[in-house]
Design a protein around this motif. Structure first.
Motif, short mmCIF file in Angstrom:
data_model
loop_
_atom_site.label_atom_id
_atom_site.label_comp_id
_atom_site.label_asym_id
_atom_site.label_seq_id
_atom_site.Cartn_x
_atom_site.Cartn_y
_atom_site.Cartn_z
N ALA A 20 49.31 35.84 50.44
CA ALA A 20 49.18 37.06 50.19
C ALA A 20 50.54 37.90 50.09
O ALA A 20 51.35 37.62 50.92
CB ALA A 20 48.57 38.00 51.34
N ALA B 29 47.04 42.08 56.32
CA ALA B 29 46.59 40.93 55.17
C ALA B 29 46.46 39.63 55.84
O ALA B 29 45.55 38.62 55.91
CB ALA B 29 47.52 40.64 54.28
N LEU C 231 43.06 43.04 50.12
CA LEU C 231 43.49 42.18 49.01
C LEU C 231 42.48 42.45 47.64
O LEU C 231 41.43 43.01 47.85
CB LEU C 231 43.23 40.60 49.15
N GLY D 287 46.12 46.20 54.22
CA GLY D 287 46.29 44.99 54.00
C GLY D 287 45.26 44.32 53.03
O GLY D 287 44.92 43.18 53.13
N ILE E 118 48.20 42.53 47.56
CA ILE E 118 47.97 43.34 48.70
C ILE E 118 47.83 44.54 47.99
O ILE E 118 48.86 45.34 47.11
CB ILE E 118 48.97 43.48 49.71
#
Length: 243
Positions: free
Chosen positions: A100, A122, A85, A83, A78
């Motif tokens: 995650a 995430a 990626l 959130g 993260i």
């Protein structure tokens, strides 16, 4: 407790800070009597981790080796408090599953609200089905918010065996895991046990996680590893035969 059948949180040399090959990990999973193993190397912003092309070539990995069913995934980092990626959706879509997680080399710790926002954000990614090691006081969390969001998003929270190891760099997992397990039980949120193995000998070593689950009287029906069907909860859609 029923035998735990699979370990999806394992790392190989490719992560840059682990010490075993994929073959060695699979052999260790076989020797532990696991039905399945997932390989989940770190995504690209972790120092030493591979480029996206590595994950795109998972098609080279057979569905089964040494009698162990193999699933190919990723532990994505993260990268901000929204959130996001550190991997593109086209690559994430190819994974059997995506974990995650918050990692010190990849994102600075924020406030309790910011860290929680990062994990909840995430969860909104459709490819994320597991939140890794949400137990570390280096990233304080609002557990009621986190668990309620996991219930809504149908994402599993991880009970990470390495977090309670005497050698861990994480802080206060022994205190934090019982807090979120109690909330998971209240809200019916399933958990997944992972070894977070960075060397072959740790693959499938769930001893500390199992002890924690037993101590907390956590219901087996909410532990995904206790059945093959539990695996479906965290798998992305795939066209290939699962088992």
């Amino acid at each position: 407790m029923k035998k735990l059948l699979f370990d999806l949180h394992t790392h190989t040399l490719v992560s840059g800070h682990a010490f075993s090959t994929l073959k060695e990990n699979i052999e260790a999973a076989r020797d532990r009597g696991l039905w399945a193993m997932g390989t989940s190397d770190h995504s690209s912003s972790m120092p030493g981790a591979p480029d996206p092309i590595f994950f795109g070539n998972y098609k080279a990995v057979p569905d089964e080796l040494f009698g162990v069913r193999i699933f190919t995934g990723m532990e994505a980092n993260i990268s901000d408090y929204d959130g996001h990626l550190d991997m593109d959706d086209a690559t994430l879509k190819k994974m059997d599953y995506v974990i995650a997680s918050l990692h010190v080399p990849c994102i600075d710790a924020g406030t309790r609200a910011e860290n929680t926002d990062a994990l909840i954000g995430a969860m909104q990614n459709p490819f994320v089905k597991i939140i890794g090691h949400p137990d570390d006081d280096r990233y304080p969390l609002d557990y009621p918010r986190l668990v309620q969001a996991a219930a809504k998003a149908k994402v599993a929270l991880e009970v990470n065996s390495s977090s309670t190891s005497p050698r861990t760099g994480r802080r206060n997992a022994d205190k934090n895991i019982p807090i979120f397990l109690a909330l998971c039980q209240d809200y019916g949120v399933p958990v997944i046990v992972g070894s977070d193995a960075h060397i072959f000998s740790a693959v499938g070593d769930f001893a500390t996680a199992e002890a924690m689950l037993t101590r907390c009287n956590f219901p087996e029906k909410l532990i995904l590893n206790t059945s093959r069907d539990g695996l479906r909860y965290v798998l992305n859609e795939t066209q290939r035969q699962l088992w």
